[in-house]
Scaffold this motif. Structure first.
Motif, PDB file in Angstrom:
ATOM      1  N   GLU A   1       3.847  -5.060   3.368  1.00 13.65           N
ATOM      2  CA  GLU A   1       5.278  -4.413   3.736  1.00 13.65           C
ATOM      3  C   GLU A   1       5.868  -3.474   2.457  1.00 13.65           C
ATOM      4  OE1 GLU A   1       7.013  -4.589   6.856  1.00 13.65           O
ATOM      5  OE2 GLU A   1       4.893  -5.533   7.246  1.00 13.65           O
ATOM      6  N   VAL A   2       5.520  -4.194   1.388  1.00  9.67           N
ATOM      7  CA  VAL A   2       6.134  -3.361   0.391  1.00  9.67           C
ATOM      8  C   VAL A   2       5.307  -1.986   0.121  1.00  9.67           C
ATOM      9  CG1 VAL A   2       6.026  -3.279  -2.304  1.00  9.67           C
ATOM     10  CG2 VAL A   2       6.846  -5.326  -1.143  1.00  9.67           C
ATOM     11  N   VAL A   3       4.024  -2.122   0.348  1.00 11.37           N
ATOM     12  CA  VAL A   3       3.096  -0.991   0.201  1.00 11.37           C
ATOM     13  C   VAL A   3       3.489   0.076   1.214  1.00 11.37           C
ATOM     14  CG1 VAL A   3       0.673   0.046   0.550  1.00 11.37           C
ATOM     15  CG2 VAL A   3       1.157  -2.187  -0.824  1.00 11.37           C
TER      16      VAL A   3
ATOM     17  N   ILE B   1       7.934 -15.146  -3.703  1.00 17.12           N
ATOM     18  CA  ILE B   1       9.502 -14.320  -3.907  1.00 17.12           C
ATOM     19  C   ILE B   1       9.815 -13.371  -4.890  1.00 17.12           C
ATOM     20  CG2 ILE B   1      10.462 -16.623  -2.576  1.00 17.12           C
ATOM     21  CD1 ILE B   1      11.675 -17.052  -5.425  1.00 17.12           C
ATOM     22  N   LEU B   2       8.900 -12.968  -5.815  1.00 19.56           N
ATOM     23  CA  LEU B   2       9.042 -12.440  -6.876  1.00 19.56           C
ATOM     24  C   LEU B   2       7.744 -11.795  -7.016  1.00 19.56           C
ATOM     25  CD1 LEU B   2      11.632 -14.439  -9.102  1.00 19.56           C
ATOM     26  CD2 LEU B   2      12.081 -12.523  -7.670  1.00 19.56           C
ATOM     27  N   SER B   3       7.768 -10.680  -8.144  1.00 20.10           N
ATOM     28  CA  SER B   3       6.798  -9.790  -8.595  1.00 20.10           C
ATOM     29  C   SER B   3       6.484  -9.766 -10.043  1.00 20.10           C
ATOM     30  CB  SER B   3       6.665  -8.579  -7.711  1.00 20.10           C
ATOM     31  OG  SER B   3       6.460  -8.454  -6.523  1.00 20.10           O
ATOM     32  N   SER B   4       5.397  -9.175 -10.448  1.00 16.64           N
ATOM     33  CA  SER B   4       5.437  -8.922 -11.967  1.00 16.64           C
ATOM     34  C   SER B   4       5.378  -7.503 -11.960  1.00 16.64           C
ATOM     35  CB  SER B   4       4.194  -9.956 -12.448  1.00 16.64           C
ATOM     36  OG  SER B   4       2.794  -8.992 -11.842  1.00 16.64           O
ATOM     37  N   ALA B   5       5.182  -7.028 -13.194  1.00 17.84           N
ATOM     38  CA  ALA B   5       4.874  -5.645 -13.603  1.00 17.84           C
ATOM     39  C   ALA B   5       3.391  -5.284 -13.042  1.00 17.84           C
ATOM     40  CB  ALA B   5       5.079  -5.426 -14.983  1.00 17.84           C
ATOM     41  N   ARG B   6       2.639  -6.210 -13.329  1.00 13.38           N
ATOM     42  CA  ARG B   6       1.177  -5.880 -12.807  1.00 13.38           C
ATOM     43  C   ARG B   6       1.168  -5.750 -11.406  1.00 13.38           C
ATOM     44  NH1 ARG B   6      -3.431  -6.159 -15.824  1.00 13.38           N
ATOM     45  NH2 ARG B   6      -2.334  -7.348 -17.550  1.00 13.38           N
ATOM     46  N   ASP B   7       1.870  -6.655 -10.741  1.00 12.53           N
ATOM     47  CA  ASP B   7       1.858  -6.381  -9.401  1.00 12.53           C
ATOM     48  C   ASP B   7       2.519  -5.270  -8.753  1.00 12.53           C
ATOM     49  OD1 ASP B   7       1.152  -9.353  -8.535  1.00 12.53           O
ATOM     50  OD2 ASP B   7       3.085  -9.749  -8.870  1.00 12.53           O
ATOM     51  N   ALA B   8       3.624  -4.597  -9.428  1.00  9.45           N
ATOM     52  CA  ALA B   8       4.325  -3.504  -9.107  1.00  9.45           C
ATOM     53  C   ALA B   8       3.295  -2.255  -9.390  1.00  9.45           C
ATOM     54  CB  ALA B   8       5.353  -3.240  -9.963  1.00  9.45           C
ATOM     55  N   GLY B   9       2.448  -2.431 -10.412  1.00  9.78           N
ATOM     56  CA  GLY B   9       1.610  -1.239 -10.474  1.00  9.78           C
ATOM     57  C   GLY B   9       0.350  -1.349  -9.471  1.00  9.78           C
ATOM     58  N   ARG B  10      -0.146  -2.310  -9.096  1.00  8.19           N
ATOM     59  CA  ARG B  10      -1.390  -2.472  -8.039  1.00  8.19           C
ATOM     60  C   ARG B  10      -0.615  -1.691  -6.654  1.00  8.19           C
ATOM     61  NH1 ARG B  10      -2.633  -8.606  -9.376  1.00  8.19           N
ATOM     62  NH2 ARG B  10      -4.154  -8.411 -11.257  1.00  8.19           N
ATOM     63  N   GLN B  11       0.840  -2.166  -6.314  1.00  2.00           N
ATOM     64  CA  GLN B  11       1.402  -1.791  -5.146  1.00  2.00           C
ATOM     65  C   GLN B  11       1.672  -0.315  -5.003  1.00  2.00           C
ATOM     66  OE1 GLN B  11       3.990  -5.385  -3.504  1.00  2.00           O
ATOM     67  NE2 GLN B  11       1.920  -4.887  -2.486  1.00  2.00           N
ATOM     68  N   ALA B  12       2.081   0.170  -6.202  1.00  2.42           N
ATOM     69  CA  ALA B  12       2.346   1.630  -6.408  1.00  2.42           C
ATOM     70  C   ALA B  12       1.087   2.481  -6.189  1.00  2.42           C
ATOM     71  CB  ALA B  12       2.951   1.829  -7.829  1.00  2.42           C
TER      72      ALA B  12
ATOM     73  N   ARG C   1      18.310   9.758   5.071  1.00  4.79           N
ATOM     74  CA  ARG C   1      17.634   9.177   6.419  1.00  4.79           C
ATOM     75  C   ARG C   1      17.062   7.820   5.919  1.00  4.79           C
ATOM     76  NH1 ARG C   1      17.755   7.938  11.948  1.00  4.79           N
ATOM     77  NH2 ARG C   1      16.072   8.015  13.043  1.00  4.79           N
ATOM     78  N   ALA C   2      17.563   6.472   6.041  1.00  9.40           N
ATOM     79  CA  ALA C   2      17.382   5.305   5.567  1.00  9.40           C
ATOM     80  C   ALA C   2      16.389   4.394   6.417  1.00  9.40           C
ATOM     81  CB  ALA C   2      18.539   4.674   5.084  1.00  9.40           C
ATOM     82  N   GLN C   3      15.132   4.259   6.053  1.00  9.82           N
ATOM     83  CA  GLN C   3      14.349   3.148   6.684  1.00  9.82           C
ATOM     84  C   GLN C   3      14.493   1.805   5.961  1.00  9.82           C
ATOM     85  OE1 GLN C   3      10.348   4.190   7.116  1.00  9.82           O
ATOM     86  NE2 GLN C   3       9.478   2.456   7.863  1.00  9.82           N
ATOM     87  N   THR C   4      14.616   0.721   6.668  1.00 10.10           N
ATOM     88  CA  THR C   4      14.807  -0.518   6.160  1.00 10.10           C
ATOM     89  C   THR C   4      13.592  -1.497   6.642  1.00 10.10           C
ATOM     90  OG1 THR C   4      15.951  -1.420   7.976  1.00 10.10           O
ATOM     91  CG2 THR C   4      17.281  -0.449   6.313  1.00 10.10           C
ATOM     92  N   ARG C   5      13.441  -2.307   5.637  1.00  9.75           N
ATOM     93  CA  ARG C   5      12.186  -3.154   5.830  1.00  9.75           C
ATOM     94  C   ARG C   5      12.277  -4.440   5.332  1.00  9.75           C
ATOM     95  NH1 ARG C   5       6.636  -2.090   7.593  1.00  9.75           N
ATOM     96  NH2 ARG C   5       7.116   0.157   7.551  1.00  9.75           N
ATOM     97  N   LEU C   6      12.101  -5.498   5.980  1.00  6.83           N
ATOM     98  CA  LEU C   6      12.110  -6.884   5.370  1.00  6.83           C
ATOM     99  C   LEU C   6      11.085  -7.100   4.636  1.00  6.83           C
ATOM    100  CD1 LEU C   6      13.450  -9.154   8.471  1.00  6.83           C
ATOM    101  CD2 LEU C   6      14.728  -8.491   6.498  1.00  6.83           C
ATOM    102  N   LEU C   7      11.443  -7.385   3.314  1.00  7.15           N
ATOM    103  CA  LEU C   7      10.496  -7.848   2.298  1.00  7.15           C
ATOM    104  C   LEU C   7      10.471  -9.201   2.002  1.00  7.15           C
ATOM    105  CD1 LEU C   7      10.807  -4.799   0.100  1.00  7.15           C
ATOM    106  CD2 LEU C   7       9.049  -4.900   1.809  1.00  7.15           C
ATOM    107  N   PRO C   8       9.421 -10.063   1.592  1.00  8.50           N
ATOM    108  CA  PRO C   8       9.393 -11.274   1.330  1.00  8.50           C
ATOM    109  C   PRO C   8      10.290 -11.822  -0.064  1.00  8.50           C
ATOM    110  CG  PRO C   8       7.415 -10.475   0.587  1.00  8.50           C
ATOM    111  CD  PRO C   8       7.932  -9.243   1.295  1.00  8.50           C
ATOM    112  N   HIS C   9      11.103 -12.721   0.198  1.00 10.30           N
ATOM    113  CA  HIS C   9      11.985 -13.056  -0.978  1.00 10.30           C
ATOM    114  C   HIS C   9      12.655 -14.683  -0.458  1.00 10.30           C
ATOM    115  CE1 HIS C   9      14.373 -13.031  -4.653  1.00 10.30           C
ATOM    116  NE2 HIS C   9      15.333 -12.904  -4.197  1.00 10.30           N
TER     117      HIS C   9
END
Length: 249
Positions: free
Chosen positions: A162-164, A190-201, A127-135
């Motif tokens: 939206e990523v969250v 349009i892009l993220s950092s590893a630090r951003d990814a950690g915060r969002q996770a 089951r695939a849910q899609t979501r537009l994310l900023p790029h």
């Protein structure tokens, strides 16, 4: 559900590596999520081109979709062509890569299923849910659910609510982390950092984080340290050949 990383380089493939591409398997069904530069040779080391059941492409940048062309050739240009391959993408995202061959040459090699951001798709057992994310171009993150397990993948995306939501309580979040600490000002939307990814996770409550799309030459240990500053769950860096079995967790 099992994830195998075919490639994880951002922008271009480093020596001996490949760009974004992931094989997701469940109940014998093989789904490719993105097919960037040099991913098909990695795939063919273990799986025949004709054994792929479907492809999902997050967006039209070539480091995410260029190798759709050789995959279709490998399936169709043979004595017994494979059946048309279901390919899922946002409208127009694959116009350029599908135009690489003579018009009509591979028309019978694929069945294109264009979707809108937010659509729910049934792709084999997923089951695939899609979501537009900023790029910089339309980009669809995907949330795959099967047998009670959830895998979320961002494609390329700047930090956003939206990523969250895409990654909310996911067992595994595969997140773009092109930079380590700071994204250059011109690219912050349009892009993220590893630090951003950690915060969002952490904000999403994701059970595990896999950093991907690191720019070639990036220090993977520095990326891990930056992500850990905001997230205390299990973190890894995607590398070609890495396999994660979500059913074992």
């Amino acid at each position: 559900m099992r994830l195998t990383v075919l490639g994880a380089c951002g922008a271009w493939p480093d020596a001996g590596q490949a760009c974004s591409g992931y094989l997701v398997e469940h109940e014998g069904f093989r789904l490719l999520v993105d097919l960037g530069y040099a991913t098909v040779p990695r795939l063919l080391e273990s799986v025949g081109a004709e054994q792929i059941d479907a492809v999902f492409i997050s967006h039209g940048h070539p480091d995410h979709c260029a190798d759709l062309s050789p995959l279709l050739r490998a399936r169709f240009m043979r004595d017994e062509p494979a059946k048309p391959l279901p390919v899922y993408s946002l409208p127009g995202a694959l116009d350029a890569v599908l135009a690489l061959d003579h018009p009509g040459l591979l028309a019978d090699a694929y069945a294109l299923h264009e979707f809108a951001g937010g659509d729910l798709l049934d792709i084999g057992p997923f089951r695939a849910q899609t979501r537009l994310l900023p790029h910089s171009v339309p980009n669809a993150g995907i949330r795959l659910t099967a047998a009670g397990k959830v895998l979320a993948y961002t494609g390329d995306a700047a930090p956003s609510d939206e990523v969250v939501e895409l990654a909310r309580d996911a067992d595994l979040l595969v997140a773009e982390a092109t930079y380590v600490d700071e994204v250059p000002p011109a690219l912050r939307r349009i892009l993220s950092s590893a630090r951003d990814a950690g915060r969002q996770a952490r904000a999403a409550g994701a059970g595990r984080l896999l950093l991907t799309h690191l720019q070639p030459g990036t220090d993977a240990y520095a990326a891990l340290a930056a992500a850990r500053a905001g997230y205390d769950g299990e973190i890894g860096v995607a590398t070609s050949g890495l396999t994660i079995d979500l059913t074992e967790r």
